[in-house]
Scaffold this active site. Structure first.
Site: not given
Ligand code: TIU
Length: 224
Positions: A28, A133, A166
């Site tokens: 991400d 995802k 994530c």
């Molecule tokens: N990729 C991921 O960690 N998505 C989130 O929403 N992370 C947060 O820390 N909010």
């Protein structure tokens, strides 16, 4: 424990590195999480806490590519019609602007929008699978496990953002599916320093309950 030739210095003990069976999985590293003006910053988060991971990830990615080792990327996001967005996730937080709404870089966490895409510094090559995802974990409702199995991958170097969300969810999902996971601490980031520390501690506690924690320098040294 002694450190073999392909062992990576790690906690709680050296990681036996099998380069041919080890994918680099970047989680991400999307514009909406890392860039000023994105969704993350809009929620009041300090994106500089995440941006420090860009350079170490760039070095690790370059090393993986130079040796033609497997690289995979993930993006968190949803279909434009939001049919894969759980109503609970849509309304969580009670914010005025939520997933699917118009944000600073297109519709928030919607596939195809600018903010949903990976930052240019770490952009995937056409040969590198990108896993879209809908959840926090990279295994939920994706074909990641099938792709890894088809490639004979048993180990993952997991990097990206955020450490306690994530990255941790993906490491836990991978652990339950039989993968060995190594997390380089300089390549993962959290908006919250205390969660960065505890998110890493949770992985390596109890003899490596979910995996190992190391740093990019130690991995690059083993690869050299
Ligand atoms: N990729 C991921 O960690 N998505 C989130 O929403 N992370 C947060 O820390 N909010």
């Amino acid at each position: 424990m002694t450190k073999g030739p392909m062992a990576v210095a790690a906690e709680p003990y050296p990681f036996e590195f099998l380069p041919g069976s080890c994918a680099l999985l970047l989680i991400d590293l999307q514009r909406d999480f890392l860039e000023p003006g994105g969704f993350g910053e809009m929620l009041g988060n300090d994106v500089s806490q995440l941006r420090r991971v860009i350079d170490p990830n760039r070095k690790l990615l370059a090393a993986w590519r130079a040796k033609a080792l497997p690289v995979m990327h993930t993006r968190e996001g949803h279909r434009p019609d939001l049919s894969d967005l759980p109503p609970a996730k849509k309304i969580r937080g009670g914010g005025k602007t939520t997933i699917g709404d118009a944000g600073p870089m297109g519709r928030i966490l919607v596939r195809g929008e600018a903010g949903h895409d990976i930052i240019p510094e770490l952009y995937p090559l056409p040969s590198e699978p990108v896993i879209d995802k809908p959840g926090k974990g990279a295994f939920f409702a994706t074909d990641l496990h099938a792709i890894l199995q088809n490639k004979g991958i048993t180990q993952l170097i997991v990097t990206g953002v955020t450490t306690e969300v994530c990255v941790n969810t993906t490491v836990r999902e991978a652990n339950d599916r039989g993968y060995d996971c190594l997390v380089p601490e300089d390549c993962v980031g959290s908006y919250f320093p205390e969660f960065q520390t505890m998110g890493l501690k949770m992985i390596k506690a109890q003899g490596g309950i979910f995996g190992w924690v190391s740093d990019s320098r130690s991995i690059l040294a083993a690869l050299a």
